[in-house]
Design an enzyme around this catalytic site. Structure first.
Site, PDB file in Angstrom:
ATOM      1  N   GLY A  53      75.218  37.405   8.946  1.00 54.15           N
ATOM      2  CA  GLY A  53      73.925  37.734   8.900  1.00 54.15           C
ATOM      3  C   GLY A  53      73.665  39.391   8.572  1.00 54.15           C
ATOM      4  O   GLY A  53      72.684  39.792   8.423  1.00 54.15           O
ATOM      5  N   GLU A  65      83.429  47.522   1.031  1.00 57.18           N
ATOM      6  CA  GLU A  65      83.371  48.886   1.621  1.00 57.18           C
ATOM      7  C   GLU A  65      81.995  49.434   1.351  1.00 57.18           C
ATOM      8  O   GLU A  65      82.025  50.752   1.061  1.00 57.18           O
ATOM      9  CB  GLU A  65      84.519  49.704   0.980  1.00 57.18           C
ATOM     10  CG  GLU A  65      85.904  49.257   0.971  1.00 57.18           C
ATOM     11  CD  GLU A  65      86.429  49.191   2.441  1.00 57.18           C
ATOM     12  OE1 GLU A  65      85.782  49.053   3.331  1.00 57.18           O
ATOM     13  OE2 GLU A  65      87.699  49.446   2.648  1.00 57.18           O
ATOM     14  N   PHE A  71      84.093  37.521   6.259  1.00 57.62           N
ATOM     15  CA  PHE A  71      85.170  37.969   5.270  1.00 57.62           C
ATOM     16  C   PHE A  71      86.292  38.983   5.902  1.00 57.62           C
ATOM     17  O   PHE A  71      86.348  40.144   5.022  1.00 57.62           O
ATOM     18  CB  PHE A  71      84.057  38.573   4.275  1.00 57.62           C
ATOM     19  CG  PHE A  71      82.854  37.947   3.673  1.00 57.62           C
ATOM     20  CD1 PHE A  71      83.242  36.473   3.183  1.00 57.62           C
ATOM     21  CD2 PHE A  71      81.615  38.305   4.042  1.00 57.62           C
ATOM     22  CE1 PHE A  71      82.335  35.908   2.707  1.00 57.62           C
ATOM     23  CE2 PHE A  71      80.473  37.432   3.419  1.00 57.62           C
ATOM     24  CZ  PHE A  71      80.804  36.290   2.816  1.00 57.62           C
ATOM     25  N   ARG A  74      86.448  53.896   1.152  1.00 52.85           N
ATOM     26  CA  ARG A  74      85.819  53.847  -0.287  1.00 52.85           C
ATOM     27  C   ARG A  74      86.857  54.609  -1.204  1.00 52.85           C
ATOM     28  O   ARG A  74      86.898  54.114  -2.504  1.00 52.85           O
ATOM     29  CB  ARG A  74      84.431  54.436  -0.352  1.00 52.85           C
ATOM     30  CG  ARG A  74      83.614  53.464   0.424  1.00 52.85           C
ATOM     31  CD  ARG A  74      82.088  54.041   0.993  1.00 52.85           C
ATOM     32  NE  ARG A  74      81.451  53.335   1.560  1.00 52.85           N
ATOM     33  CZ  ARG A  74      80.335  53.202   2.467  1.00 52.85           C
ATOM     34  NH1 ARG A  74      80.040  54.747   2.678  1.00 52.85           N
ATOM     35  NH2 ARG A  74      79.705  52.623   2.968  1.00 52.85           N
ATOM     36  N   MET A 106      90.762  42.352 -25.381  1.00 54.28           N
ATOM     37  CA  MET A 106      91.742  42.804 -26.263  1.00 54.28           C
ATOM     38  C   MET A 106      92.756  41.759 -26.463  1.00 54.28           C
ATOM     39  O   MET A 106      93.694  41.764 -27.514  1.00 54.28           O
ATOM     40  CB  MET A 106      92.347  44.140 -26.008  1.00 54.28           C
ATOM     41  CG  MET A 106      91.328  45.147 -26.352  1.00 54.28           C
ATOM     42  SD  MET A 106      92.078  46.726 -25.959  1.00 54.28           S
ATOM     43  CE  MET A 106      91.064  48.011 -26.878  1.00 54.28           C
TER      44      MET A 106
END
EC number: 1.3.8.5
Length: 409
Positions: free
Chosen positions: A157, A391, A184, A270, A365
């Site tokens: 939550g 992060e 997670f 980060r 590509m």
């Protein structure tokens, strides 16, 4: 740090299962501005990525294998505790050194490197905020990757609103009784040490503390292994605490300091995750270039198509610009500059967005081949998509940057 590997050759290949996929030509732009020592670290990491990671990247993804032995080999090169202090087994390198290493390793496997980056963050948190006994107990085994670590902040939550976390730790004698769950969690269930943010006080960030929970602790359990789009070489599970008794001696810092510890860890995290995105983009620019040189349509190679030439030029330019921003942020964090938090957020926002776009364009590509799992480009796309979420989501990065701009005196 042990430097035993050298790049001796480089073969380009488009096909995922060939042994030299990910052996990216040593790029002068990626080494520009680095010291001789940093170039050496970079060579070691590129070579390890090419020889120990890239040949297994597709298998780890398909079979969802957590490559413990490969990571322990990386730890022998000093990559298990890159910015942990040497007295407890770390390499004692800088944040810039770390970024260079993670970019290079990610050319071989983004998912595995991203886990290594999380593990390094956890080891650094214990090294930095732990006392002598805690550092000596946990850090040597983490730096050698004899044991592995997971970072436990997010809850079912509370994601972006991390300060609202609900996992509680009630003090009873010389133990905290931990109840709640984390969601997670990278490595969850397969790792040995869990750096857990929990509520020991009232609402908000000042009520949060940080505990180190060891795997065999009674009351610690795990949810099912999640099925993910990418990042499949590292398991992801819920981490569940049910009257889990954790010694007070496993608390990092004082009560109420946990949220600050978590955020300081994330500033480096980060940069790390942005560096992993750089590695994916680095690899994809090379794969796209090679594809344009060999793929023929309308009687000539795609490399003669000016539109695709321009697209490749834009991809390479965005890669170099992204790299410069990450390295500036890493230097700012290392020097504890006042603009470090903003720069880390800018790097995470800009680089994870731009590098995903680079990888996605590389897939385009390749045409239909890019959508086949026999070709590596699709795995790079899948593996770095989540970097825009974890992060701290890129929306949260925008909040941090704008808040700092608007409160400047």
């Amino acid at each position: 740090m042990s430097v035993t590997y050298r790049i001796t050759h480089c073969q380009h290949s488009l096909h995922h299962t060939t042994p030299h996929l990910g052996c990216i030509c040593f790029s002068s732009s990626s080494a520009h501005g680095l010291s001789d020592e940093q170039r050496e670290f970079q060579k070691v990491a590129f070579d390890f990525a090419a020889n120990e990671m890239a040949p297994h990247m597709a298998e780890w993804d398909e079979k969802e294998m957590f490559p413990i032995e490969t990571m322990r080999k990386a730890a022998q090169l000093g990559f298990g505790g890159i910015y942990v202090q040497p007295d407890v087994g770390g390499s004692g390198l800088s944040r810039l050194d770390t970024s260079v290493i993670f970019e290079a390793l990610s050319t071989g496997c983004v998912s595995t490197t991203a886990y290594i980056s999380i593990h390094n963050m956890c080891a650094w948190m214990i090294d930095t905020f732990g006392n002598t006994e805690q550092r000596e107990k946990f850090c040597p085994d983490l730096c050698s990757m004899e044991k592995f670590a997971s970072y436990c902040l997010t809850e079912p939550g509370s994601g972006s609103d991390a300060a609202s976390l609900l996992t509680t730790a009630q003090l009873k004698g010389d133990h905290y009784i931990l109840n709640g769950s984390k969601a997670f969690i990278s490595g969850g269930g397969d790792t040995d040490v869990y750096v857990v943010m929990c509520r020991t006080g009232g609402k908000g960030p000042k009520g949060i503390s940080c505990l180190v929970v060891e795997k065999e602790t009674p009351g610690l359990s795990f949810g099912k292994k999640e099925k993910k789009v990418g990042w499949n070489s590292q398991p992801t599970r819920a981490v569940i605490f049910e009257d889990c008794a954790v010694p007070v001696t496993n608390r990092l810092g004082e009560e109420g300091q946990g949220f600050g510890i978590a955020m300081k860890g994330l500033n480096g995290g980060r940069i790390n995750i942005a560096s992993c995105s750089l590695g994916a983009a680095h690899a994809c620019v090379q794969l796209a270039r090679d594809h344009l040189l060999v793929r023929k349509q309308f009687g000539e190679t795609l490399s003669n198509n000016q539109f695709l030439q321009f697209k490749l030029a834009e991809m390479a330019t965005k890669l170099v610009a992204s790299r410069l921003l990450v390295r500036e942020a890493a230097t700012a964090l290392q020097e504890s500059r006042s603009d470090a938090v903003s720069l880390c957020s800018m790097a995470k926002l800009f680089v994870t967005d731009e590098c995903f776009n680079i990888c996605n364009q590389a897939l385009q590509m390749h045409g239909g081949y890019g959508y086949l799992k026999d070709y590596a480009v699709q795995q790079f796309v899948r593996d770095i998509r989540v970097h825009q979420i974890l992060e701290g989501t890129n929306e949260v990065m925008r909040m941090i940057i704008s808040r700092n701009l608007l409160t400047e005196s």
